[in-house]
Scaffold this motif. Structure first.
Motif, PDB file in Angstrom:
ATOM      1  N   THR A  62     -10.275  -2.603 -12.930  1.00 57.02           N
ATOM      2  CA  THR A  62      -8.800  -2.606 -13.624  1.00 57.02           C
ATOM      3  C   THR A  62      -7.879  -1.421 -13.239  1.00 57.02           C
ATOM      4  OG1 THR A  62     -10.122  -2.608 -15.771  1.00 57.02           O
ATOM      5  CG2 THR A  62      -9.835  -4.474 -14.674  1.00 57.02           C
ATOM      6  N   SER A  63      -8.698   0.192 -13.333  1.00 60.92           N
ATOM      7  CA  SER A  63      -7.276   0.924 -12.966  1.00 60.92           C
ATOM      8  C   SER A  63      -6.778   0.936 -11.088  1.00 60.92           C
ATOM      9  CB  SER A  63      -8.183   2.034 -13.132  1.00 60.92           C
ATOM     10  OG  SER A  63      -8.588   2.656 -14.662  1.00 60.92           O
ATOM     11  N   TYR A  64      -5.793   1.622 -11.679  1.00 56.89           N
ATOM     12  CA  TYR A  64      -4.938   2.402 -10.533  1.00 56.89           C
ATOM     13  C   TYR A  64      -5.450   3.844 -10.166  1.00 56.89           C
ATOM     14  CZ  TYR A  64      -1.031   4.214  -7.373  1.00 56.89           C
ATOM     15  OH  TYR A  64      -0.490   4.213  -6.398  1.00 56.89           O
ATOM     16  N   ILE A  65      -6.643   2.981  -8.920  1.00 57.27           N
ATOM     17  CA  ILE A  65      -7.549   4.206  -8.577  1.00 57.27           C
ATOM     18  C   ILE A  65      -7.790   4.035  -7.074  1.00 57.27           C
ATOM     19  CG2 ILE A  65      -9.235   1.806  -8.775  1.00 57.27           C
ATOM     20  CD1 ILE A  65     -11.616   4.407  -9.623  1.00 57.27           C
ATOM     21  N   ASN A  66      -8.623   5.452  -6.808  1.00 59.51           N
ATOM     22  CA  ASN A  66      -8.804   6.199  -4.677  1.00 59.51           C
ATOM     23  C   ASN A  66      -9.625   5.145  -4.871  1.00 59.51           C
ATOM     24  OD1 ASN A  66     -10.359   7.025  -3.004  1.00 59.51           O
ATOM     25  ND2 ASN A  66      -9.227   8.859  -4.060  1.00 59.51           N
TER      26      ASN A  66
ATOM     27  N   PHE B 166     -20.965  14.290   6.801  1.00 56.00           N
ATOM     28  CA  PHE B 166     -21.269  13.544   6.018  1.00 56.00           C
ATOM     29  C   PHE B 166     -19.682  13.633   5.210  1.00 56.00           C
ATOM     30  CE2 PHE B 166     -22.221  10.855   2.434  1.00 56.00           C
ATOM     31  CZ  PHE B 166     -22.744  12.091   1.265  1.00 56.00           C
ATOM     32  N   PHE B 167     -19.847  15.076   4.826  1.00 55.99           N
ATOM     33  CA  PHE B 167     -19.049  15.881   3.857  1.00 55.99           C
ATOM     34  C   PHE B 167     -17.103  15.527   4.597  1.00 55.99           C
ATOM     35  CE2 PHE B 167     -17.080  17.737  -0.044  1.00 55.99           C
ATOM     36  CZ  PHE B 167     -16.603  18.947   0.698  1.00 55.99           C
ATOM     37  N   GLY B 168     -17.406  16.193   5.547  1.00 56.06           N
ATOM     38  CA  GLY B 168     -15.912  15.957   6.196  1.00 56.06           C
ATOM     39  C   GLY B 168     -15.433  14.009   6.125  1.00 56.06           C
ATOM     40  N   PHE B 169     -16.702  13.290   6.402  1.00 57.00           N
ATOM     41  CA  PHE B 169     -15.884  12.126   6.668  1.00 57.00           C
ATOM     42  C   PHE B 169     -15.386  11.088   5.180  1.00 57.00           C
ATOM     43  CE2 PHE B 169     -16.346   7.143   6.678  1.00 57.00           C
ATOM     44  CZ  PHE B 169     -17.066   6.535   6.029  1.00 57.00           C
ATOM     45  N   MET B 170     -16.377  12.375   3.802  1.00 54.52           N
ATOM     46  CA  MET B 170     -16.452  11.661   2.881  1.00 54.52           C
ATOM     47  C   MET B 170     -14.873  11.806   2.188  1.00 54.52           C
ATOM     48  SD  MET B 170     -18.811   9.742   0.908  1.00 54.52           S
ATOM     49  CE  MET B 170     -19.076   9.843  -0.707  1.00 54.52           C
ATOM     50  N   MET B 171     -14.305  13.316   2.005  1.00 52.33           N
ATOM     51  CA  MET B 171     -12.856  14.024   2.462  1.00 52.33           C
ATOM     52  C   MET B 171     -12.222  12.954   3.144  1.00 52.33           C
ATOM     53  SD  MET B 171     -13.417  16.637   0.666  1.00 52.33           S
ATOM     54  CE  MET B 171     -15.266  15.357  -0.442  1.00 52.33           C
ATOM     55  N   PHE B 172     -12.424  12.582   4.409  1.00 52.13           N
ATOM     56  CA  PHE B 172     -11.502  12.042   4.950  1.00 52.13           C
ATOM     57  C   PHE B 172     -11.216  10.100   4.959  1.00 52.13           C
ATOM     58  CE2 PHE B 172      -9.037  10.198   8.209  1.00 52.13           C
ATOM     59  CZ  PHE B 172      -9.611   9.395   8.106  1.00 52.13           C
ATOM     60  N   MET B 173     -11.985   9.735   4.013  1.00 51.84           N
ATOM     61  CA  MET B 173     -12.510   8.679   3.158  1.00 51.84           C
ATOM     62  C   MET B 173     -12.126   9.119   1.633  1.00 51.84           C
ATOM     63  SD  MET B 173     -13.150   6.367   5.502  1.00 51.84           S
ATOM     64  CE  MET B 173     -13.058   4.964   4.842  1.00 51.84           C
ATOM     65  N   PHE B 174     -11.597   9.836   1.040  1.00 44.85           N
ATOM     66  CA  PHE B 174     -11.138   9.883  -0.169  1.00 44.85           C
ATOM     67  C   PHE B 174      -9.817  10.349   0.013  1.00 44.85           C
ATOM     68  CE2 PHE B 174     -13.677   9.601  -3.480  1.00 44.85           C
ATOM     69  CZ  PHE B 174     -14.545  11.147  -3.201  1.00 44.85           C
TER      70      PHE B 174
ATOM     71  N   GLU C 111      -6.234   7.402  -1.719  1.00 43.42           N
ATOM     72  CA  GLU C 111      -5.675   7.881  -2.284  1.00 43.42           C
ATOM     73  C   GLU C 111      -4.031   7.508  -1.696  1.00 43.42           C
ATOM     74  OE1 GLU C 111      -6.504   9.413  -5.335  1.00 43.42           O
ATOM     75  OE2 GLU C 111      -4.343  10.515  -4.442  1.00 43.42           O
ATOM     76  N   VAL C 112      -4.522   7.144  -0.275  1.00 43.93           N
ATOM     77  CA  VAL C 112      -3.067   6.379   1.125  1.00 43.93           C
ATOM     78  C   VAL C 112      -3.166   4.560   0.023  1.00 43.93           C
ATOM     79  CG1 VAL C 112      -2.145   6.172   2.840  1.00 43.93           C
ATOM     80  CG2 VAL C 112      -3.680   8.288   2.604  1.00 43.93           C
ATOM     81  N   PHE C 113      -4.196   4.538   0.725  1.00 45.58           N
ATOM     82  CA  PHE C 113      -4.214   3.351  -0.166  1.00 45.58           C
ATOM     83  C   PHE C 113      -4.927   2.772  -1.055  1.00 45.58           C
ATOM     84  CE2 PHE C 113      -2.043   2.257   3.714  1.00 45.58           C
ATOM     85  CZ  PHE C 113      -2.697   3.435   5.157  1.00 45.58           C
ATOM     86  N   PRO C 114      -4.039   2.773  -2.556  1.00 41.59           N
ATOM     87  CA  PRO C 114      -5.795   2.648  -3.528  1.00 41.59           C
ATOM     88  C   PRO C 114      -5.416   1.549  -3.935  1.00 41.59           C
ATOM     89  CG  PRO C 114      -3.176   3.543  -3.935  1.00 41.59           C
ATOM     90  CD  PRO C 114      -2.872   3.493  -2.660  1.00 41.59           C
ATOM     91  N   SER C 115      -6.391   1.040  -4.963  1.00 40.23           N
ATOM     92  CA  SER C 115      -6.554  -0.316  -4.824  1.00 40.23           C
ATOM     93  C   SER C 115      -6.229  -0.363  -6.789  1.00 40.23           C
ATOM     94  CB  SER C 115      -8.405   0.065  -4.948  1.00 40.23           C
ATOM     95  OG  SER C 115      -8.484  -0.836  -6.402  1.00 40.23           O
TER      96      SER C 115
END
Lengths: 603, 173
Positions: free
Chosen positions: A400-404, B136-144, B148-152
């Motif tokens: 429910t948070s604004y999260i990555n 793996f590390f590069g993929f994780m950094m890219f996905m993070f 950030e660009v498309f947060p939930s």
């Protein structure tokens, strides 16, 4: 009532020092010393309960500053204790878990000739942990911080004749020391900018991103987050009671505890929160991935610990320090119990730690098996056991948070992997037919074995319920969410149980598979140790050797010194002389230009 | 007086006798002569043979470092394998170093002891390990970064628009 809270907590800490002083005064009286230590911790636990009850029902908390210890110009240091929500709840839990582990150690380390020294080390560790938890200034916290690190070193290397144990102990110290750089950075920043290490003073001011990142680095080292994590699985070289106390319940949560203490500073800094969130998500997924292919029962539980520490870091990143603290408390119970059950199995099978050589222990060790299953269910977040109240709340807060969004996905995947490796332990250790030689007699006759496990099992079932029902939430909990979000943790866990069971049935029918890259990646811990434990020493030592022996000679004598100068002169002069072709008659023709120029200037 | 003189003479004799008595075939590590120390880069086949003999190696095994100014001289270039790769069960003269007496030591021997750099073969090759881990590390950094660009987040309006706030038109409808 404040004086009662104050004096009883401090009395419980003083009770801990009694065994150490007795051992100093009478070093040769060691017969009943282990039982005496256990009783001292039990008494300390009972002494710390009234303050907890006072805090729950009367909301009393206290800061005690004792003596003006030192002054360095304008910086004042004193011995002060902060008895607030976090320390008053954590101290009885630490005492309870330590009491159970010490009682278990009476059985586990019974044949060790230096058992009294072992108990002394454990009590010293507990004392430094309580100093860390109750410190009201960073200097005192640092004393506790270093103390737990040193005791960890001495306890991991308990069986010092074994070279692997010595290497693991050194690894723990070195990785913790790298994290301490961050801690010292923050202390230096605070000394320069705030002129105080007292938490009350710090909370009235502001901390910039650099100082908070220093704290996060410190937590990365102490709490085995990704990047500084290899020491935690290696620390399983120590005896099982050490793994149960230090490397699951108390010491490894010190880093998270530090960040929880500084939560008023972190809640306004988005960079720090995002760093904590992403770091925690990476840790929880990476270590859960490593856990699913391990064959040593203690290593699986160690990686599980690391994964839960990552989850606590995620909770810090969600700006929910009280949920992280609740998870620390509940995690202490079931993780310590999982380690004690592992110890019971290991000792019963004559020091066999490989789960492929266990099996069928469900009927042979009923109490251990029940506790192992209860602990695994609590770890998975089964509704209404201890892990449920903390873990489910964390997942709900996350949803429910604004999260990555990637951090959220990684955490949910790690939650399902938790179910996979828990099921793996239960399947291999407890179910099916025995795969070990029936040499040693296996029983649970000793109350020193069964009582601690039962006590921790009761804690794993009821502790979180008691805590949650009696302590009001400090921040607004998310109240409304769709059923899918509410049930996310449960759905993800059930998926994590069903899919590997199906895959297992599928793979059993296939012929033997060739080398699988993902299995190698997971089994060899992501290749992290193989790469970094070879790259760094090689680069540093080679560079050191070359600088010391060759750079000086080569550089100062041959490149910049006499030989270099000579070479430079040679090349430049040979280049310049190559342009001199000796064409004098042609060079005289230049006078055709200069003589008319002079005439033009004169006229 | 005579007795003390006799005692002192006896002690002096004992000292000189100790210097004279040496076990047959023993050599002390100290007291190296000039020809036993490392020397300049061997240029002729005779110098190579002498250097190989000095380092207790066969001529066909002996290979010096290239003469490019780094100052190795005639020291042999041994394979870059650490002591971890040597047989742990063999009865070495120095068991903790896994080394025999008189054996030529690697130039970086102190780096290749069992406490330091380990060059033993890994089940997976070095390049594969680097590729997989850093991938793996590069993929994780890219996905993070993408996360950030498309947060939930939970929706905040009755009708939620992704690219603009849509507040005012949504409030009206």
């Amino acid at each position: 009532m404040n004086f009662m809270l104050n004096s009883m907590i401090l009395l419980s800490i003083v009770i801990l020092t009694l065994p150490l002083m007795i051992n100093l005064a009478f070093p040769h009286k060691t017969n009943h010393f282990p039982a005496y230590c256990k009783n001292a911790v039990k008494l300390a636990f009972l002494t710390s309960l009234p303050p907890l009850i006072l805090f729950v029902y009367a909301d009393t908390s206290h800061h005690t500053t004792w003596s003006h210890h030192t002054s360095i110009n304008t910086l004042n240091l004193s011995m002060s204790f902060k008895l607030d929500h976090f320390s008053i709840i954590f101290i009885p839990i630490a005492f309870y878990v330590t009491w159970s582990i010490l009682e278990f150690s009476l059985w586990y380390m019974h044949t060790d000739p230096k058992i009294h020294q072992f108990f002394k080390y454990l009590i010293t560790f507990l004392l430094t942990m309580i100093i860390l938890v109750s410190a009201n200034n960073l200097f005192q916290l640092f004393i506790g911080w270093e103390g737990v690190g040193i005791m960890s070193f001495m306890l991991i290397g308990w069986w010092y004749g074994r070279s692997d144990a010595n290497t693991a102990a050194l690894q723990a110290v070195l990785y913790n020391r790298i994290g301490d750089i961050g801690f010292m950075l923050t202390m230096a920043w605070l000394m320069i900018n705030n002129n105080s290490w007292d938490l009350q003073h710090i909370f009235m001011t502001n901390m910039n991103t650099l100082a908070l990142l220093g704290l996060i680095i410190a937590a990365t080292g102490k709490s085995a987050q990704f990047g500084l994590h290899p020491w935690l699985p290696s620390a399983m070289e120590g005896p099982t009671p050490v793994s149960a106390l230090l490397h699951s319940s108390t010491m490894v949560v010190a880093g998270i505890f530090l960040l929880i203490r500084f939560h008023p500073m972190m809640e306004n800094n988005n960079t720090a929160l995002t760093t904590a969130l992403c770091l925690g998500a990476t840790t929880t997924l990476f270590t859960a991935m490593c856990a699913i292919t391990q064959n040593d029962i203690k290593k699986i539980v160690a990686f599980s610990t690391s994964s839960q520490l990552g989850l606590m870091m995620v909770t810090i990143g969600l700006n929910q320090p009280h949920l992280a603290f609740l998870h620390i408390c509940t995690h202490a119970f079931f993780k310590a119990m999982l380690f004690l059950c592992s110890g019971s199995i290991i000792h019963s099978l004559n020091n066999e730690q490989d789960i492929r050589k266990m099996g069928g222990l469900l009927h042979i060790l009923p109490i251990t098996s029940s506790a192992l299953m209860t602990g695994s269910l609590a770890l998975m977040g089964t509704p209404f056991l201890a892990g449920f109240y903390s873990k489910d709340s964390i997942i709900e807060a996350m949803n429910t948070s604004y999260i990555n969004s990637w951090a959220m996905v990684m955490t949910l995947i790690a939650t399902s992997l938790t179910a996979i490796y828990s099921l793996r332990i239960i399947y291999f250790a407890l179910l099916n037919q025995p795969r070990f030689p029936p040499m040693s007699p296996i029983n649970e006759n000793n109350p020193n074995l069964t009582n601690p496990i039962t006590r921790l099992a009761l804690g794993s079932i009821f502790a979180a319920f008691i805590l949650t029902m009696n302590i009001p939430p400090t921040s607004m909990v998310p109240m409304t969410m769709p059923p899918a979000l509410k049930l996310t943790a449960l759905i993800v866990t059930i998926i994590g149980l069903i899919i590997p069971m199906e895959l297992n049935l599928l793979i059993n029918k296939l012929p033997t598979t060739p080398m699988i890259h993902t299995d190698n990646f997971s089994n060899m811990l992501g290749y992290f140790t193989h790469l970094f434990h070879r790259m760094y020493p090689l680069a540093n030592l080679q560079m050191g050797q070359h600088i010391a022996t060759m750079l000086i000679d080569l550089n100062w004598y041959e490149k910049t010194g006499p030989k270099g100068q000579a070479n430079l002169h040679n090349t430049t002069s040979s280049y310049i002389t190559s342009t001199q072709k000796g064409l004098i008659k042609t060079y005289f023709l230049s006078f055709i230009i200069t003589i008319p120029a002079i005439f033009a200037m004169i006229t | 007086m005579a007795a003390s003189m006799a005692v002192s003479r006896g002690i002096r004799w004992l000292g000189t006798a100790a210097w004279r008595v040496t076990p047959v075939g023993a050599r002390a590590a100290s007291g190296l002569s000039k020809d036993m120390l490392p020397g300049p880069y061997p240029r002729t086949p005779e110098e190579r043979a002498a250097a190989a003999k000095k380092y207790n190696m066969r001529v066909e095994d002996y290979e010096p470092y290239p003469d490019d100014g780094f100052g190795y001289g005639d020291y042999p270039k041994l394979p870059d394998h650490s002591q971890h790769e040597r047989d742990p069960w063999y009865d070495w003269d120095h068991s903790e170093l896994r080394l025999n007496w008189g054996e030529p030591m690697h130039f970086d021997f102190d780096m290749y002891t069992r406490n330091r750099v380990d060059t033993s073969p890994t089940p997976v090759s070095w390049n594969t390990m680097c590729k997989h881990f850093f991938g793996f590390f590069g993929f994780m950094m890219f996905m993070f970064w993408l996360g950030e660009v498309f947060p939930s987040y939970r929706p905040v309006c009755k009708q939620h628009f992704v690219y603009n706030l849509g507040f005012f038109s949504a409030l009206g409808s």
